[in-house]
Design a protein around this motif. Structure first.
Motif, mmCIF file in Angstrom:
data_model
loop_
_atom_site.group_PDB
_atom_site.id
_atom_site.type_symbol
_atom_site.label_atom_id
_atom_site.label_comp_id
_atom_site.label_asym_id
_atom_site.label_seq_id
_atom_site.Cartn_x
_atom_site.Cartn_y
_atom_site.Cartn_z
ATOM 1 N N SER A 1 73.921 -69.240 -75.393
ATOM 2 C CA SER A 1 73.944 -69.217 -76.926
ATOM 3 C C SER A 1 74.917 -69.497 -77.675
ATOM 4 N N SER B 1 68.886 -75.389 -77.916
ATOM 5 C CA SER B 1 68.757 -74.043 -77.252
ATOM 6 C C SER B 1 67.062 -73.900 -77.062
ATOM 7 N N GLY C 1 67.153 -70.465 -75.746
ATOM 8 C CA GLY C 1 68.536 -69.680 -76.614
ATOM 9 C C GLY C 1 68.329 -69.067 -77.849
ATOM 10 N N SER D 1 70.191 -68.957 -81.648
ATOM 11 C CA SER D 1 72.040 -69.447 -82.059
ATOM 12 C C SER D 1 71.844 -68.893 -83.662
#
Length: 211
Positions: A109, A131, A136, A138
């Protein structure tokens, strides 16, 4: 860093001289707001590793490290924070295979208060592309009206925008300033596990004991 215009009295003082590289530390409660929200809605979990790529003097990092996640931090300039600090230009990092090219760490992250102006959009788009390889999260601290520009619509239409966390109190960017802060801010959160879902808007009320 923060999102403030030149000669703007956003921080309670007008006609101030801007700090180099738009360096304005993030108040603690602002970072607490996003972390509590990310944990509450399972956007991150205890196995996540967080990269703060505009760490400055570590104001956000100190808060992030209070949570049970691994934290990596870097900046384009060394402000003297932490022995594990790495200097590097986030926008030049390739993020191949889930590992930063200059951090040499795997992260899941990216959470930061980006620099002002065009670099903010560049930060966001670069983070979202990285990401995408990590599935992930952000999260970026931006002006509350940041999503109103048609020139930025692609950030919300092409990438999995999950949540807007509106701060109902205005951050004070200069310690000891006497005027009332002028601008409203929000955390914008993208999550690659949020594909094909509608984004959610939420409001954060700052507890009286937070600074």
């Amino acid at each position: 860093m923060s999102f403030i215009t030149t000669n703007d009295d956003a921080m309670g003082n007008s006609n101030f001289k801007r700090n180099e590289l738009d360096y304005y530390p993030t108040p603690k409660w602002v970072t607490v707001a996003v972390m509590d929200t990310l944990l509450k809605h399972n956007h991150i979990n205890h196995n996540y590793s967080i990269w703060e790529p505009a760490c400055g003097e570590g104001h956000m990092v100190k808060v992030l490290e209070e949570y049970p996640n691994q934290v990596f931090y870097s900046d384009i300039k060394d402000y003297g924070y932490g022995r594990d600090f790495i200097i590097g230009n986030f926008l030049l990092d390739q993020g191949k295979n889930g590992e930063s090219s200059f951090l040499n760490k795997t992260f899941t992250s990216i959470i930061t208060n980006p620099p002002y102006g065009d670099d903010a959009e560049k930060f966001i788009e670069h983070a979202l592309k990285i990401s995408s390889k990590l599935i992930g999260v952000s999260a970026f601290l931006l002006r509350n009206e940041y999503d109103c520009s048609k020139g930025r619509a692609h950030l919300f239409n092409q990438y999995p925008f999950a949540r807007k966390l509106v701060l109902t109190s205005r951050p004070r960017w200069i310690e000891g300033s006497t005027g009332a802060p002028r601008h409203n801010y929000a955390w914008y959160i993208w999550d690659y596990k949020h594909i094909n879902k509608s984004p959610v808007i939420e409001y954060y009320i700052k507890p009286k004991d937070q600074t």
